[in-house]
Design a protein around this motif. Structure first.
Motif, short mmCIF file in Angstrom:
data_model
loop_
_atom_site.label_atom_id
_atom_site.label_comp_id
_atom_site.label_asym_id
_atom_site.label_seq_id
_atom_site.Cartn_x
_atom_site.Cartn_y
_atom_site.Cartn_z
N VAL A 178 3.29 -1.89 10.19
CA VAL A 178 2.69 -2.27 8.91
C VAL A 178 3.11 -1.37 7.75
O VAL A 178 2.77 -1.65 6.60
CB VAL A 178 1.15 -2.30 9.00
CG1 VAL A 178 0.70 -3.38 9.97
CG2 VAL A 178 0.58 -0.93 9.39
N THR A 179 3.82 -0.28 8.01
CA THR A 179 4.27 0.58 6.92
C THR A 179 5.56 1.31 7.31
O THR A 179 5.75 1.66 8.48
CB THR A 179 3.20 1.61 6.53
OG1 THR A 179 3.68 2.38 5.41
CG2 THR A 179 2.88 2.56 7.67
N ASP A 180 6.40 1.54 6.31
CA ASP A 180 7.61 2.33 6.50
C ASP A 180 7.39 3.78 6.08
O ASP A 180 8.29 4.62 6.23
CB ASP A 180 8.77 1.75 5.68
CG ASP A 180 9.18 0.36 6.19
OD1 ASP A 180 9.11 0.14 7.40
OD2 ASP A 180 9.57 -0.47 5.35
N ALA A 181 6.23 4.08 5.53
CA ALA A 181 5.94 5.43 5.07
C ALA A 181 5.65 6.35 6.25
O ALA A 181 5.32 5.88 7.36
CB ALA A 181 4.74 5.40 4.13
N ASP A 209 -4.01 -6.26 5.56
CA ASP A 209 -4.53 -7.41 4.83
C ASP A 209 -5.55 -7.00 3.77
O ASP A 209 -5.57 -7.56 2.67
CB ASP A 209 -5.18 -8.40 5.79
CG ASP A 209 -4.18 -9.09 6.71
OD1 ASP A 209 -2.97 -9.06 6.39
OD2 ASP A 209 -4.61 -9.62 7.76
N GLU A 210 -6.40 -6.03 4.12
CA GLU A 210 -7.50 -5.65 3.22
C GLU A 210 -7.07 -4.66 2.15
O GLU A 210 -7.64 -4.64 1.05
CB GLU A 210 -8.65 -5.05 4.04
CG GLU A 210 -9.32 -6.02 4.99
CD GLU A 210 -10.06 -7.12 4.25
OE1 GLU A 210 -10.67 -6.83 3.22
OE2 GLU A 210 -10.00 -8.28 4.71
N VAL A 211 -6.09 -3.81 2.46
CA VAL A 211 -5.66 -2.77 1.52
C VAL A 211 -4.14 -2.77 1.44
O VAL A 211 -3.49 -1.78 1.81
CB VAL A 211 -6.19 -1.38 1.96
CG1 VAL A 211 -6.16 -0.41 0.77
CG2 VAL A 211 -7.58 -1.45 2.54
N PRO A 212 -3.52 -3.82 0.98
CA PRO A 212 -2.05 -3.91 1.03
C PRO A 212 -1.35 -2.81 0.27
O PRO A 212 -0.27 -2.35 0.67
CB PRO A 212 -1.76 -5.30 0.44
CG PRO A 212 -2.99 -5.66 -0.34
CD PRO A 212 -4.13 -5.03 0.38
N GLY A 213 -1.95 -2.33 -0.83
CA GLY A 213 -1.30 -1.30 -1.62
C GLY A 213 -1.12 0.02 -0.89
O GLY A 213 -0.22 0.80 -1.21
N LEU A 214 -1.96 0.26 0.09
CA LEU A 214 -1.86 1.50 0.87
C LEU A 214 -0.66 1.47 1.81
O LEU A 214 -0.22 2.52 2.29
CB LEU A 214 -3.15 1.72 1.66
CG LEU A 214 -3.30 3.03 2.42
CD1 LEU A 214 -3.22 4.23 1.48
CD2 LEU A 214 -4.61 3.06 3.20
N PHE A 215 -0.12 0.29 2.05
CA PHE A 215 0.94 0.14 3.05
C PHE A 215 2.27 -0.33 2.43
O PHE A 215 3.14 -0.80 3.14
CB PHE A 215 0.49 -0.85 4.12
CG PHE A 215 -0.70 -0.37 4.91
CD1 PHE A 215 -0.51 0.39 6.06
CD2 PHE A 215 -1.98 -0.62 4.48
CE1 PHE A 215 -1.60 0.86 6.78
CE2 PHE A 215 -3.08 -0.16 5.19
CZ PHE A 215 -2.88 0.60 6.34
#
Length: 448
Positions: free
Chosen positions: A60-63, A276-282
């Motif tokens: 869900v994230t590349d970070a 889904d709920e916090v897309p900006g965090l990911f």
């Protein structure tokens, strides 16, 4: 719980490994008349859990993501070393837990210090080592002001906030209530403005931490807590005029299914919900830290206890075993919140068969409430049989309660394959000599 839910042979690979390990433990003498209680850890299961956690967030994230195991869930050096080998760091909440993580070889960069009661010495040590620190309150932040000004450090430093979302089904484990002892209460008058100002005044404050989950807390409530932290990080960016918060620590607390061998909810389901709920965090702008504990270890531990006597009282059978309050204090004192599955094995460590009979599974401590299960349908246990207390890999056999001066059990990791079972000692059984020494035996005349 039904007798079916208590069955140790549900067909899963984990259950099959467990049954194989129990029989081998009896055959090899790790459990028996002279070792009436032993704890078993499934190494294969632990490795698989660590991989599932890593994969869930990588999807869900590349970070960058640091998964820091909550050491309080299983404070055993070999377990921390195994998790380190699987790419998992350590979240510590005391000098003792930090010492365990360091003994396991966990790197400072992979260690996070959280505690509501850090002393100046603890903070000084963490900053000297380069360990990440999450401040709990304004007074602690004032201590850090002085330390950061006088001591160069590579530590990432953050602030813990409490979104005050409410409790789950277990009040004692709910960390995001209106009056929780943890973090800065964001809904209190002036608190949110104070947090934003604290970041504006401290360029070295680059992390934000929250933890809303634990056993009994629903995933949507956990996700709401993460959203609050994300929105606060965005607000800090707007106020400061640059992206000062580069990492959000979302805590842990994924609840565990104690009703069957199924591992639910999964890390993958939680990670998808967060996306889904916090897309900006990911979206790659924020690094993440997680602090899962119970969910990594609980399903992979079993306490094996010999039935010393089988008796009856008032017409109800009672199996008196060597596993009770000393290894399962939460279950004994709060059985409704912490029910445990019990598996029945015969004297050779094989799954016991036969009709289910309602019976009590009692521990060895000298009080009536020392019961791990009451009126539980199981194949009737006999003297010399064994009970397997399941799902006890976290917060159970590594958290000994010294009622009646009962010695700590030996703990053994196992790998089970078609070729057999291999055991590795995690912690030796406590000797009577060590128990006496721990109880002040070296100071016998101290009060005379």
């Amino acid at each position: 719980m039904s007798s079916q839910a208590a069955s140790p042979t549900a067909g899963s690979a984990a259950a099959e490994r467990r049954d194989q390990a129990v029989r081998a433990a009896v055959e090899q003498g790790l459990a028996g008349p002279d070792a009436p209680i032993a704890a078993l850890l499934d190494i294969t299961g632990i490795r698989a859990g660590a991989a599932a956690l890593r994969d869930a967030f990588a999807a869900v994230t590349d970070a960058p993501v640091l998964h820091a195991f909550a050491v309080k869930a299983c404070p055993l050096v070999p377990v921390l070393r195994l998790l380190r080998a699987e790419g998992i760091g350590a979240e510590v909440a005391s000098p003792g837990e930090l010492a365990l993580a360091r003994a396991a070889g966990t790197a400072a960069a992979d260690t996070v210090l959280d505690s509501p009661a850090k002393t100046p010495a603890e903070l000084r040590e963490a900053l000297a080592l380069g360990i990440a620190v999450n401040a709990d309150n304004p007074q602690e932040l004032a201590r850090l002001d002085a330390l950061v000004a006088s001591t160069p450090t590579t530590s990432a430093i953050g602030l813990r906030v409490n979104p005050q979302l409410g409790a789950g089904s277990i009040d004692a484990l709910s960390t995001a209530t209106a009056t929780s002892k943890f973090g800065v209460a964001l809904l209190d008058d002036g608190a949110r403005d104070w947090v934003v100002r604290a970041y504006r005044e401290r360029p070295w404050l680059t992390r934000l931490h929250t933890h809303s989950g634990s056993q009994g807390v629903a995933l949507p409530l956990m996700a709401r807590g993460v959203r609050v932290a994300y929105e606060l990080a965005e607000e800090i960016t707007a106020a400061v005029g640059r992206r000062q918060v580069d990492t959000v620590d979302i805590g842990g607390g994924l609840p565990v299914n104690f009703g069957s061998d199924e591992e639910t909810p999964t890390y993958a389901a939680y990670a998808r919900l967060l996306k889904d709920e916090v897309p900006g965090l990911f979206d790659g702008r924020y690094g993440l830290v997680t602090e899962f504990g119970r969910s990594l270890l609980a399903k992979h531990g079993t306490v094996l206890a010999r039935v010393e006597y089988a008796k009856s009282s008032g017409g109800r059978p009672i199996a008196v075993t060597h596993a009770g309050v000393q290894i399962a204090a939460r279950t004994v004192y709060a059985p409704a919140s912490w029910p445990l599955r019990i598996a029945a094995y015969d004297a050779k460590g094989r799954p016991r068969t036969g009709p289910a009979v309602a019976q009590d599974i009692a521990g060895p401590a000298c009080f009536a409430g020392d019961l791990l299960a009451e009126n539980r349908p199981l194949p009737l246990l006999e003297q010399g049989d064994y009970t397997g207390v399941l799902d006890t890999g976290a917060y159970y056999f590594a958290h000994h309660y010294s009622y009646n001066s009962l010695a700590r059990p030996g703990i053994y990791g196992f790998t089970a394959t078609a070729e057999g079972v291999r055991f590795a000692t995690v912690r030796d059984p406590q000797s009577i000599e060590d128990l006496v020494a721990e109880a002040g035996g070296g100071h016998a005349d101290g009060l005379l």
